[in-house]
Scaffold this active site. Structure first.
Site, PDB file in Angstrom:
ATOM      1  N   GLU A 500       0.928  -1.241  -0.058  1.00  0.00           N
ATOM      2  CA  GLU A 500      -0.017   0.001   0.162  1.00  0.00           C
ATOM      3  C   GLU A 500       0.868   1.288   0.108  1.00  0.00           C
ATOM      4  OE1 GLU A 500      -3.620   0.396   1.129  1.00  0.00           O
ATOM      5  OE2 GLU A 500      -4.058  -1.603   1.927  1.00  0.00           O
ATOM      6  N   GLY A 501       1.962   1.356  -0.961  1.00  0.00           N
ATOM      7  CA  GLY A 501       2.597   2.552  -1.054  1.00  0.00           C
ATOM      8  C   GLY A 501       3.951   2.126  -0.265  1.00  0.00           C
TER       9      GLY A 501
END
Length: 829
Positions: A500-501
Site C-alpha cells: 500500500e505504497g
C-alpha cells in the site's frame, strides 16, 4: 532612542503574529513615527524619511486597485511561469481525501483546544463483545507456527469461522447484513489478531480495507450494493483488488492494463462494455477470491461513451469464474503465507454495468482509490504493526525480567535497558498514533496525509521494536519453532513496509508532496487561481491568496523568533493541559511555526524543483510526521486520564520525536542550495542554540523498569492483545512466570541472609535446578508450602520461556506437515 526602536521591533512582531491588515499597519506606523517626533526620539527629517520608507509602501498595498496593478498582476504572471506541471495522477492524489490535524500543524499555530475536545475512541457494547469473544476464539484457533509450517494458510476451520462470524463484513452497514463497526473497532480487531497470527490478521484486514466493499460503499450503484454487499458480509464472496502491474508498480498513470470500450455479448444480449487485458501481481487473496476488483486504463477510441477517447483509470468488479479470468499460482510473501498471487486476462469482455459506480465513474478510478486508501493506510497496516509490536514488547520484557546472566536479570543491564526503552517508548507512540488516526476516520475524515504518516512511521517503528526484541532474546530468537514468538514477525516485517505504497515512496513523495499543497492554507488556492481562465476572477482570487500567504509567512517568521528567544515559553498550549506535559505542547507549537516558515522558504527558494528534491521533501515530511506523532501521544495521555505511571513512556517518545524533528530541519538547512539563507534561517529559528536532545539514560532506565514491572502501567502499554494460555503456549508461560516475579523477589530478598550465612546455597541460575533449591529451603523451614508453590511455578513456567525448540535430523518436517488439529501441550519443565 533604544526604547523607541525596541517598541518598533516588538510592535512589528506582535502585528505580524496577529496578522493584521495593511490599514492597521499604516495606523501603527504613523503612531510610532508621531511618538518618536513628539518625544524627540527623531527629528522632522528622520520622521519624513521613515514615513516614505514605511508608510508609502504600506499605503500602496492597502489600496486594492493599486496593489493589484503594481504587485498582484506581475506576481500572478511569474507564478504561472514557475508553477510546475502536474499529471492527472498527481492532481487526483493531491485533491483526494481531506485534511485534519495535519492542517493545524502546517498553520504554525495549532489549535490544541480543538484537538483536546475530541472524545477518546471507544467501543460499543456490541463491538466489545465481538472483540472479547469471536476475536479471542479466532486467536485461539490459529498461530503463526501452524499457519506457516503446517497449513501455509489459515486452516479450513478458521476460514469457515471467519466467514460465519462476519469478520469479512466489519465495515459493511447492517442494512446489508454487515457488522457496521467503527474504524476504531476495525483497528482493535486487526491489532489483536496481529498479536497472535499474521495470516489471520491479513486475511481479515484486506476485505475490510482497500477493496470491493470499501469502493462499493462510497461509489457503487444501488444495484451493485444490493447484490454484492450482503454476499460479502456473509462470506459467500471472497474479494480481492488488483492494482499493481509488473511494469507499473506505484505509477498508476503507467498502468499497462487496458480496457477498450466496445459492444459484446453478455448473457445472450449485445451490451456496451470493455474488452479488458490485464496482468497483475502481489494481489492479496487472489488465489481464493471469488470476485476480483480490477483497475485498468479505459480507452474509448470510437467515442461510444460520448466523451474523451482516453477516460482514464477505471475500477470494475469481475467474478473470478467469468470466462477469460486467469487466477495464477501463489506468491510466497516472506513466510507469512497468506493467500497472495497474480491474476490476468486477455481480451476479456465485461459489461459496462460491472464498472464500480457504472458509466458515471468511468475514468475516475484513481481518485476513488486515493480517497479509499485511508482504511488500509491509516487503520489496517498501523494496527497490524502495533499488534505484533505489543506481542514483542510483552514477550521480550517478560523474558528480560526473568532471564538471568551473571546472577542478575538481563533486564538490569544498561545495554538491554537501552533496547527496552526504545521498544516501550516507540510502542507507546505507535499505539497513540493508531488511536488518533482511527478517530479521524470515525469523524468522517478521509485523511490522505495523516494516513501516509501513520502507515510509514508506525510500520518503521514496528521494525525497530522487533529488531530490538530480537537483540534482547538473542539465540532464542534465531531458532525456529513454536516456542519462538518473534521469528515469524521478524521475517514478515518487510511486508507492512512494502505494501500500500512502499515506505520509501510514501516518505519521499506522498507525506510532504501532498501535505505541502493540501494542508497549506494558501498554496492550493494560488494554484487554482493561476489555472483559472477567467482573468478578472483569477486576479481577485490570487490577490486574496497571495497576500494572505505573505501575511502567513510573516506571522510564522515572528512566531519562530519569539518562541525561539523565549525557549518556547511563549508558545501556545491547551488551557487544560496537564502541567507535566505543557512544555511539550509548547515545543510542538514552536516547531510548527518553524516548520511552516521552513516550508514556505523552501518552496520559494527551490520553486518547482522541490518536487524533484526528494531528500529535502522527505525531511520536511519527517518534521510534519513527528509533530503529528507527538500530538497523538499527548492526546493519548489525556485520554488515559493522565496516568503518571505512564509518563516515562510519554516523555521518552516525545523527546525522541522532538529531537528527530529538529535533526530533520537541520538536514534540510545543511542541504539548502543557498548557504546564506540556510544560515539565516538556522539563527532565526534557533537563536539560543539547539533546543532538543535525545532522551537521557535516566529516562531510558525508567522506561525499562516500568516495562519489567507487573502492574497497570505495563498492562496499558500492551492492552487488548491476545493472551495465550500458559499451559499450551510458551508466550503465555512467560507471562505467567513474569507475573510471579514480585512474589519471587520478595521471597528471595528475605532469604538473602540465609544464603549469606551459608544455610542455603546461592540461588541457581538454572530454573530447573531452582526446584531442588526450593525443596531445600522448605525442608529447613525457610519458606512455607504456598511460597514453595510460587517458586516452583516460577521455575516451571520460566524454564519453558527460556527453552529453545529442537527437532529431529530432518527437522521433523514430515510430522509438521500432518496439519495438527488440536493445540499441543507444552512439555513439562
Amino acid at each position: 532612542m533604544i526604547l523607541w526602536l525596541v517598541v518598533f521591533v516588538a510592535g512589528a512582531l506582535a502585528l505580524m503574529m496577529m496578522r493584521v491588515g495593511a490599514w492597521t499597519w499604516l495606523v501603527a506606523e504613523l503612531a510610532w513615527i508621531w511618538v518618536g517626533g513628539v518625544t524627540d526620539q527623531a527629528n522632522a527629517i528622520v520622521c519624513i524619511l521613515l514615513a516614505i520608507i514605511l508608510c508609502v509602501p504600506t499605503l500602496l498595498i492597502a489600496i486594492k486597485s493599486v496593489r493589484q496593478t503594481l504587485i498582484t498582476r506581475p506576481a500572478l504572471d511569474v507564478f504561472r511561469k514557475i508553477l510546475p506541471s502536474m499529471s492527472d495522477t498527481e492532481r487526483d492524489a493531491i485533491e483526494a481525501g481531506t485534511v485534519w490535524w495535519d492542517a493545524d500543524l502546517f498553520s504554525g499555530k495549532p489549535d490544541w483546544n480543538k484537538l483536546m475536545q475530541l472524545p477518546p475512541p471507544t467501543l460499543t457494547a456490541e463491538e466489545q463483545s465481538f472483540l472479547d469473544n469471536e476475536v479471542t476464539q479466532l486467536c485461539a484457533m490459529v498461530n503463526d507456527w501452524d499457519t506457516t509450517v503446517a497449513w501455509q494458510d489459515l486452516q479450513p476451520e478458521a476460514w469457515q469461522f471467519v466467514k460465519d462470524k462476519g469478520f469479512l463484513g466489519m465495515i459493511i452497514p447492517k442494512q446489508y447484513g454487515g457488522k457496521q463497526f467503527s474504524a476504531y473497532m476495525h483497528s482493535q480487531v486487526i491489532m489483536k489478531l496481529s498479536s497472535r497470527c499474521s495470516v489471520a490478521a491479513i486475511s481479515v484486514m484486506v476485505p475490510n480495507s482497500l477493496g470491493p466493499a470499501e469502493l462499493l460503499l462510497h461509489y457503487g450503484t444501488e444495484e451493485q450494493k444490493n447484490h454484492y454487499l450482503p454476499r460479502l458480509a456473509r462470506g459467500e464472496e471472497i474479494p480481492c483488488f488488483a492494482l499493481t502491474s509488473p511494469y507499473a508498480g506505484s505509477d498508476a498513470a503507467a498502468i499497462p492494463d487496458v480496457g477498450v470500450v466496445c459492444k459484446g455479448m453478455h448473457e445472450g444480449k449485445e451490451v456496451l462494455g470493455f474488452r479488458v487485458t490485464w496482468n497483475k501481481r502481489y494481489i492479496t487473496l487472489a488465489p481464493v477470491a471469488t470476485v476480483l476488483g480490477l483497475a485498468f486504463r479505459a480507452l474509448d477510441p470510437d467515442h461510444l461513451l460520448g466523451g474523451n477517447a482516453e477516460p482514464g483509470i477505471t475500477c470494475a468488479l469481475i467474478p473470478t469464474k467469468h470466462p477469460g479470468v486467469v487466477t495464477g499460482r501463489r506468491h510466497w510473501p516472506l513466510n507469512a503465507v497468506f493467500q497472495n498471487g497474480p491474476t490476468s486476462g486477455d481480451n476479456v469482455f465485461i459489461p459496462l454495468d460491472w464498472v464500480i459506480g457504472g458509466q458515471a465513474q468511468v475514468g475516475k478510478g484513481w481518485r476513488m482509490l486515493m480517497e479509499c486508501l485511508a482504511a488500509g493506510r491509516a487503520i489496517s497496516l498501523p494496527s497490524s504493526s502495533v499488534g505484533f509490536s505489543k506481542m514483542a514488547v510483552r514477550g521480550t520484557s517478560a523474558y528480560a525480567a526473568m532471564r538471568r546472566q551473571f546472577k542478575i536479570a538481563i533486564g538490569k543491564f544498561e545495554g538491554i535497558q537501552e533496547a527496552l526503552a526504545r521498544m516501550g517508548g516507540n510502542l507507546y507512540m505507535m499505539d497513540a498514533t493508531r488511536r488518533m488516526s482511527s478517530l479521524a476516520v470515525d469523524a468522517g475524515e478521509k485523511p490522505s496525509v495523516i494516513s501516509a504518516i501513520s502507515k510509514y512511521h508506525v510500520t518503521e517503528r514496528g521494525r525497530i521494536v522487533v529488531n530490538d526484541g530480537m537483540d534482547v532474546i538473542g539465540g532464542k530468537g534465531i531458532c525456529m519453532g513454536p516456542g519462538n514468538f518473534l521469528a515469524r514477525v521478524y521475517q514478515q516485517i518487510p511486508i507492512a513496509i512494502t505494501v500500500e505504497g512502499a515506505n520509501i515512496l510514501t516518505r519521499c513523495l506522498i507525506i510532504f508532496g501532498q501535505g505541502a499543497i493540501r494542508c497549506h492554507p494558501y498554496v492550493l488556492k494560488e494554484m487554482a487561481a493561476a489555472n483559472d481562465t477567467d482573468h478578472d476572477r483569477a486576479l481577485g482570487d490570487f490577490d486574496k491568496a497571495f497576500f494572505g500567504h505573505l501575511s502567513f509567512v510573516a506571522a510564522n517568521m515572528a512566531r519562530s523568533l519569539v518562541f525561539g528567544l523565549s525557549a518556547g515559553l511563549l508558545a501556545g498550549a491547551p488551557t487544560n493541559a496537564a502541567e507535566e506535559t505543557r512544555v511539550y505542547y509548547r515545543a510542538v507549537s514552536r516547531m510548527s511555526a518553524c516548520f511552516s516558515l521552513l516550508t514556505d522558504v523552501s518552496m520559494l527558494v527551490l520553486g518547482g524543483s522541490l518536487k524533484f528534491r526528494e531528500r529535502i521533501s522527505a525531511r520536511l515530511g519527517d518534521v510534519l510526521s513527528q509533530l503529528y506523532l507527538i500530538s497523538a501521544t499527548l492526546k493519548r495521555y489525556e485520554d488515559d486520564s493522565r496516568q503518571r505511571d505512564d509518563l516515562p513512556y510519554l516523555e521518552w517518545s516525545v523527546q525522541d520525536a522532538l529531537y528527530r524533528a529538529q535533526e530533520a530541519m537541520l538536514e534540510v538547512l545543511d542541504n539548502f542550495p543557498n548557504p546564506f539563507i540556510s544560515l539565516a534561517l538556522r539563527i532565526w529559528m534557533f537563536p539560543l542554540g539547539l533546543s532538543y536532545r535525545k532522551p537521557s539514560d535516566r529516562l531510558a532506565g525508567a522506561v525499562a523498569v516500568a516495562m519489567q514491572t507487573p502492574g497497570a502501567s505495563r498492562d496499558r502499554l500492551v492492552a487488548d492483545v491476545y493472551q495465550p494460555d500458559a499451559e499450551t503456549d510458551p508466550l503465555g508461560s512467560g507471562e505467567r512466570a513474569f507475573n510471579l516475579l514480585p512474589q519471587v523477589h520478595e521471597i528471595e530478598t528475605r532469604l538473602k541472609q540465609s544464603i549469606k550465612d551459608g544455610v542455603l546455597p546461592p540461588i541457581p541460575q538454572s530454573l530447573i535446578e531452582m526446584r531442588r533449591w526450593n525443596a531445600r529451603a522448605m525442608e529447613q523451614g525457610l519458606i512455607n508450602a504456598d511460597e514453595r508453590l510460587v517458586l516452583d511455578d516460577f521455575a516451571h513456567y520460566g524454564d519453558i520461556t527460556v527453552q529453545v525448540d529442537d527437532f529431529g535430523p530432518d527437522l521433523d518436517m514430515g510430522k509438521a506437515l500432518q496439519k495438527p488439529q488440536e493445540p499441543v501441550l507444552i512439555r513439562s519443565a
